[in-house]
Design a protein around this motif. Structure first.
Motif, PDB file in Angstrom:
ATOM      1  N   GLU A 104       5.149   1.837   8.236  1.00  0.00           N
ATOM      2  CA  GLU A 104       6.367   1.031   8.344  1.00  0.00           C
ATOM      3  C   GLU A 104       6.063  -0.453   8.153  1.00  0.00           C
ATOM      4  O   GLU A 104       6.776  -1.157   7.429  1.00  0.00           O
ATOM      5  CB  GLU A 104       7.018   1.229   9.710  1.00  0.00           C
ATOM      6  CG  GLU A 104       7.392   2.659  10.039  1.00  0.00           C
ATOM      7  CD  GLU A 104       7.752   2.797  11.506  1.00  0.00           C
ATOM      8  OE1 GLU A 104       8.848   2.337  11.900  1.00  0.00           O
ATOM      9  OE2 GLU A 104       6.933   3.344  12.271  1.00  0.00           O
ATOM     10  N   TYR A 105       5.001  -0.915   8.809  1.00  0.00           N
ATOM     11  CA  TYR A 105       4.659  -2.332   8.718  1.00  0.00           C
ATOM     12  C   TYR A 105       4.216  -2.694   7.298  1.00  0.00           C
ATOM     13  O   TYR A 105       4.619  -3.728   6.750  1.00  0.00           O
ATOM     14  CB  TYR A 105       3.552  -2.677   9.716  1.00  0.00           C
ATOM     15  CG  TYR A 105       3.078  -4.107   9.603  1.00  0.00           C
ATOM     16  CD1 TYR A 105       3.819  -5.146  10.159  1.00  0.00           C
ATOM     17  CD2 TYR A 105       1.910  -4.423   8.917  1.00  0.00           C
ATOM     18  CE1 TYR A 105       3.403  -6.469  10.038  1.00  0.00           C
ATOM     19  CE2 TYR A 105       1.484  -5.735   8.792  1.00  0.00           C
ATOM     20  CZ  TYR A 105       2.230  -6.749   9.358  1.00  0.00           C
ATOM     21  OH  TYR A 105       1.815  -8.050   9.224  1.00  0.00           O
ATOM     22  N   GLY A 106       3.388  -1.857   6.697  1.00  0.00           N
ATOM     23  CA  GLY A 106       2.910  -2.121   5.341  1.00  0.00           C
ATOM     24  C   GLY A 106       4.046  -2.184   4.342  1.00  0.00           C
ATOM     25  O   GLY A 106       4.059  -3.028   3.440  1.00  0.00           O
ATOM     26  N   LYS A 107       5.019  -1.303   4.509  1.00  0.00           N
ATOM     27  CA  LYS A 107       6.182  -1.286   3.620  1.00  0.00           C
ATOM     28  C   LYS A 107       6.989  -2.573   3.753  1.00  0.00           C
ATOM     29  O   LYS A 107       7.382  -3.194   2.748  1.00  0.00           O
ATOM     30  CB  LYS A 107       7.060  -0.084   3.946  1.00  0.00           C
ATOM     31  CG  LYS A 107       8.256   0.084   3.034  1.00  0.00           C
ATOM     32  CD  LYS A 107       9.049   1.342   3.404  1.00  0.00           C
ATOM     33  CE  LYS A 107      10.253   1.520   2.511  1.00  0.00           C
ATOM     34  NZ  LYS A 107      11.036   2.729   2.887  1.00  0.00           N
ATOM     35  N   LEU A 108       7.228  -2.997   4.989  1.00  0.00           N
ATOM     36  CA  LEU A 108       7.980  -4.230   5.229  1.00  0.00           C
ATOM     37  C   LEU A 108       7.215  -5.443   4.712  1.00  0.00           C
ATOM     38  O   LEU A 108       7.802  -6.331   4.078  1.00  0.00           O
ATOM     39  CB  LEU A 108       8.264  -4.384   6.727  1.00  0.00           C
ATOM     40  CG  LEU A 108       9.043  -5.640   7.142  1.00  0.00           C
ATOM     41  CD1 LEU A 108      10.441  -5.640   6.532  1.00  0.00           C
ATOM     42  CD2 LEU A 108       9.134  -5.731   8.673  1.00  0.00           C
ATOM     43  N   PHE A 109       5.908  -5.477   4.952  1.00  0.00           N
ATOM     44  CA  PHE A 109       5.115  -6.622   4.517  1.00  0.00           C
ATOM     45  C   PHE A 109       5.125  -6.744   2.998  1.00  0.00           C
ATOM     46  O   PHE A 109       5.246  -7.844   2.453  1.00  0.00           O
ATOM     47  CB  PHE A 109       3.677  -6.513   5.025  1.00  0.00           C
ATOM     48  CG  PHE A 109       2.858  -7.744   4.747  1.00  0.00           C
ATOM     49  CD1 PHE A 109       2.867  -8.809   5.639  1.00  0.00           C
ATOM     50  CD2 PHE A 109       2.109  -7.859   3.585  1.00  0.00           C
ATOM     51  CE1 PHE A 109       2.147  -9.968   5.378  1.00  0.00           C
ATOM     52  CE2 PHE A 109       1.381  -9.009   3.308  1.00  0.00           C
ATOM     53  CZ  PHE A 109       1.400 -10.062   4.214  1.00  0.00           C
ATOM     54  N   LEU A 110       4.992  -5.626   2.289  1.00  0.00           N
ATOM     55  CA  LEU A 110       4.976  -5.669   0.831  1.00  0.00           C
ATOM     56  C   LEU A 110       6.302  -6.188   0.285  1.00  0.00           C
ATOM     57  O   LEU A 110       6.330  -6.938  -0.691  1.00  0.00           O
ATOM     58  CB  LEU A 110       4.678  -4.283   0.255  1.00  0.00           C
ATOM     59  CG  LEU A 110       4.511  -4.220  -1.272  1.00  0.00           C
ATOM     60  CD1 LEU A 110       3.355  -5.105  -1.726  1.00  0.00           C
ATOM     61  CD2 LEU A 110       4.295  -2.785  -1.739  1.00  0.00           C
ATOM     62  N   GLN A 111       7.400  -5.810   0.919  1.00  0.00           N
ATOM     63  CA  GLN A 111       8.716  -6.313   0.504  1.00  0.00           C
ATOM     64  C   GLN A 111       8.778  -7.829   0.626  1.00  0.00           C
ATOM     65  O   GLN A 111       9.230  -8.524  -0.290  1.00  0.00           O
ATOM     66  CB  GLN A 111       9.816  -5.674   1.363  1.00  0.00           C
ATOM     67  CG  GLN A 111      10.049  -4.203   1.101  1.00  0.00           C
ATOM     68  CD  GLN A 111      11.017  -3.585   2.090  1.00  0.00           C
ATOM     69  OE1 GLN A 111      11.420  -4.222   3.072  1.00  0.00           O
ATOM     70  NE2 GLN A 111      11.394  -2.343   1.856  1.00  0.00           N
ATOM     71  N   LYS A 112       8.316  -8.357   1.760  1.00  0.00           N
ATOM     72  CA  LYS A 112       8.348  -9.805   1.999  1.00  0.00           C
ATOM     73  C   LYS A 112       7.379 -10.530   1.062  1.00  0.00           C
ATOM     74  O   LYS A 112       7.705 -11.596   0.517  1.00  0.00           O
ATOM     75  CB  LYS A 112       7.977 -10.101   3.457  1.00  0.00           C
ATOM     76  CG  LYS A 112       8.891  -9.475   4.496  1.00  0.00           C
ATOM     77  CD  LYS A 112      10.241 -10.146   4.530  1.00  0.00           C
ATOM     78  CE  LYS A 112      11.084  -9.599   5.676  1.00  0.00           C
ATOM     79  NZ  LYS A 112      12.419 -10.233   5.729  1.00  0.00           N
TER      80      LYS A 112
END
Length: 230
Positions: A104-112
């Protein structure tokens, strides 16, 4: 001593979570990352605090009861960032579960991160053409790596290069990263956040140059024949 509102205490816990998550062995880098987090100036650093807040808003069972128990206490404002009760809560409820939440965190970070380093107007000019070329590639992700290498004149770490490749993969191949890849992105963000912030402008230049390269030489096509160029 004061008693914080639920919103205030969640904000404090989120900041502590971000500070602890990005804690660095290098004292100077640790000072830098603390400043980044506390001043909330950088979008990609703010991602960690935002993720912590999202988790806090969706607690269940013992975790929610645990939060309610510390909400009822009073705290010294000067000692709030070193309070044992809050630090222990942050460890048990947030940090200890991060290996399970790395996807979840990796997905959000990549978006940002993508929003920070990809010039949408510039990339959209060549996006469709590049995507069509990559569809013909047997190993499109490998092709992306090769193009990045051509465009990159800087000595980035392996982790930084991988993050840039994942950024282009999601943009150009039009597919999400795997759970394993998102987990790796989470680890890169955790360990390299200071370098990622400092090199943002350079990443933009490298990706801009990557988009402007000739992508239409895949598998030797058009070589020496004056074939069409992108």
């Amino acid at each position: 001593m004061i008693q914080f509102t639920p919103d205030e205490l969640k904000s404090i816990i989120s900041l502590l979570f971000a500070i602890q998550y990005h804690e660095h062995d290098d004292k100077e880098k640790n000072k830098e990352v603390k400043k980044y987090i506390l001043y909330e100036k950088h979008t990609i650093v703010n991602t960690t605090r935002q993720f912590g807040r999202l988790v806090l808003e969706n607690l269940e069972d013992f975790k929610l009861s645990y939060l309610e128990s510390i909400l009822g206490k009073e705290y010294y404002l000067k000692e709030i960032l070193t309070n044992n009760d809050i630090l222990e809560f942050t460890d048990i409820v947030l940090l200890d579960y991060m290996p399970l939440r790395s996807f979840e965190y990796g997905k959000l970070f990549l978006q940002k991160f993508t929003k920070e380093v990809v010039n949408e107007n510039e990339s959209n000019l060549n996006l469709q053409k590049i995507q069509n070329i990559l569809k013909k590639e047997q190993q499109p992700f490998k092709k992306i790596g090769e193009q990045l290498t051509k465009a990159n004149e800087y000595s980035f770490s392996l982790q930084e290069n991988m993050l840039l490749a994942f950024t282009l993969k999601q943009k150009l191949i039009d597919t999400r990263c795997s759970s394993l890849e998102y987990g790796l992105i989470s680890k890169i963000a955790k360990q390299k956040i200071v370098d990622l912030v400092k090199n943002l402008a350079i990443y933009k230049k490298v990706l801009s140059k990557t988009y402007s390269l000739n992508w239409n030489l895949a598998n030797g096509k058009n070589k020496g024949r004056g074939g069409p160029k992108l």
